[in-house]
Design an enzyme around this catalytic site. Structure first.
Site, PDB file in Angstrom:
ATOM      1  N   ASP A  17     -61.212 -28.829  44.805  1.00  0.00           N
ATOM      2  CA  ASP A  17     -61.538 -28.292  43.487  1.00  0.00           C
ATOM      3  C   ASP A  17     -62.841 -27.507  43.606  1.00  0.00           C
ATOM      4  OD1 ASP A  17     -61.294 -27.837  40.786  1.00  0.00           O
ATOM      5  OD2 ASP A  17     -62.113 -29.772  40.169  1.00  0.00           O
ATOM      6  N   GLU A  90     -56.567 -19.055  37.477  1.00  0.00           N
ATOM      7  CA  GLU A  90     -56.471 -19.295  36.043  1.00  0.00           C
ATOM      8  C   GLU A  90     -56.395 -18.010  35.219  1.00  0.00           C
ATOM      9  OE1 GLU A  90     -58.528 -22.335  32.837  1.00  0.00           O
ATOM     10  OE2 GLU A  90     -58.693 -22.583  34.999  1.00  0.00           O
ATOM     11  N   LYS A 126     -52.724 -20.940  36.521  1.00  0.00           N
ATOM     12  CA  LYS A 126     -53.263 -21.979  35.636  1.00  0.00           C
ATOM     13  C   LYS A 126     -53.298 -21.477  34.198  1.00  0.00           C
ATOM     14  CE  LYS A 126     -56.651 -24.762  36.911  1.00  0.00           C
ATOM     15  NZ  LYS A 126     -57.968 -25.241  37.426  1.00  0.00           N
ATOM     16  N   THR A 150     -53.436 -26.749  32.790  1.00  0.00           N
ATOM     17  CA  THR A 150     -54.777 -27.309  32.834  1.00  0.00           C
ATOM     18  C   THR A 150     -55.239 -27.747  31.450  1.00  0.00           C
ATOM     19  OG1 THR A 150     -57.003 -26.906  33.699  1.00  0.00           O
ATOM     20  CG2 THR A 150     -55.922 -25.076  32.559  1.00  0.00           C
ATOM     21  N   PHE A 172     -57.054 -34.319  33.006  1.00  0.00           N
ATOM     22  CA  PHE A 172     -58.490 -34.339  33.291  1.00  0.00           C
ATOM     23  C   PHE A 172     -59.065 -35.740  33.112  1.00  0.00           C
ATOM     24  CE2 PHE A 172     -60.256 -29.758  32.923  1.00  0.00           C
ATOM     25  CZ  PHE A 172     -59.228 -29.272  33.707  1.00  0.00           C
TER      26      PHE A 172
END
Length: 316
Positions: A17, A90, A126, A150, A172
């Site tokens: 990440d 993303e 994303k 996400t 998350f």
């Protein structure tokens, strides 16, 4: 004895990440994920400024949003020279409530990757797990573009993403933990709410059991970790995306990591959640944590996209 990182790899696909290439080379993740905040952090380092400068120089005549997408793809292309699997890139968070706009930007990102010789199978686009984002993912999946959903904080979001055929979701963990810790204030007991009792861990475990009980193929990738205990408590999850700092801790700590997540044996499957629009919006609205963290996450990613825009414009 092996490291916790190597032991974890036996049960779970490890994903980096970060936007830091050197961290990826050091820890050999299978996949990598990026977001506007990580790219913003990276391009402010001397090692990565030339990538930003070159991208702006080569595409100076294009609108800022198109230069930004080329910067994201430039990072993704370099990352794919390091990792053997996939990279997540993303869509601009400012489009989180715009289905058509999200679809158009996602198509643009894939076109840029394919023009660079990268097959779409190695890309995860994303998209925020809003209702509008989920519908955009439905369109993209039908076009053969895999999506990573996400900013996901609840089971209704996870079910709607699966209903749309999303390839992967990123619940998350750390941000859920943050919300409950803040909400409980002085009553919070870190020791009692650690490991399998962590509210973020429990949320991912609930989604995992629901998916496995109902034969859902969408991959689950735990994300946003605050400590190693959260990671170890989710060993066995399909994938886990981990920051360089926590990858370092896992790599430097010796010990076996036992599987914590596995499909439940026997018993009735969890009751199916209605994935249609009104139940989705109602259930999300009823969940104060998920509603607040989704909104907060979109605002934060959008703010970092604005900062990236300014860096680009300052170099024109």
């Amino acid at each position: 004895m092996t490291s916790q990182l190597d032991s974890l790899r036996q049960h779970t696909t490890v994903v980096a990440d970060t936007g830091d290439f050197e961290a990826m080379r050091a820890y050999r993740p299978t996949d990598a994920t990026t977001n506007p905040s990580l790219i913003l952090k990276a391009v402010q380092k001397d090692a990565y400024k030339p990538l930003l400068e070159r991208t702006v120089r080569e595409h100076r005549e294009l609108p800022t949003e198109q230069v930004l997408d080329r910067l994201l793809v430039a990072f993704g292309t370099e990352i794919l020279k390091i990792v053997p699997g996939r990279v997540s890139t993303e869509v601009d968070a400012r489009l989180s409530f715009d289905t058509r706009g999200t679809v158009e930007r996602a198509r643009g990102l894939i076109a840029l990757y394919e023009a660079a010789g990268i097959p779409r199978e190695r890309i995860l686009v994303k998209i925020a797990s809003t209702w509008e984002g989920i519908q955009a993912a439905r369109v993209m999946q039908e076009e053969g573009v895999n999506c990573n959903m996400t900013l996901l904080f609840s089971l209704p979001q996870a079910v709607a993403c699966a209903d749309a055929g999303a390839k992967l979701i990123s619940p998350f963990v750390g941000r859920i933990y943050d919300w409950y810790k803040k909400a409980e204030g002085a009553k919070w007991n870190d020791a009692e709410r650690a490991g399998v009792n962590d509210p973020g861990v429990q949320s991912v475990a609930r989604i995992y059991q629901y998916y496995k009980a109902h034969g859902i193929e969408t991959e689950i990738m735990g994300a946003s970790f605050r400590n190693v205990g959260q990671i170890l408590a989710l060993a066995g999850c399909d994938l886990l995306t981990i920051s360089p700092d926590l990858l370092t801790t896992l790599a430097e700590t010796q010990g076996d990591v036992p599987v914590q997540l596995k499909p439940a044996a026997g018993g009735a499957a969890p009751e199916r959640v209605d994935a249609s629009e009104i139940p989705f919006r109602t259930q999300l609205n009823d969940d104060a944590m998920a509603t607040e963290k989704l909104s907060e996450g979109i605002r934060a990613f959008a703010a970092d996209a604005v900062k990236l825009d300014k860096l680009i414009e300052d170099l024109r």
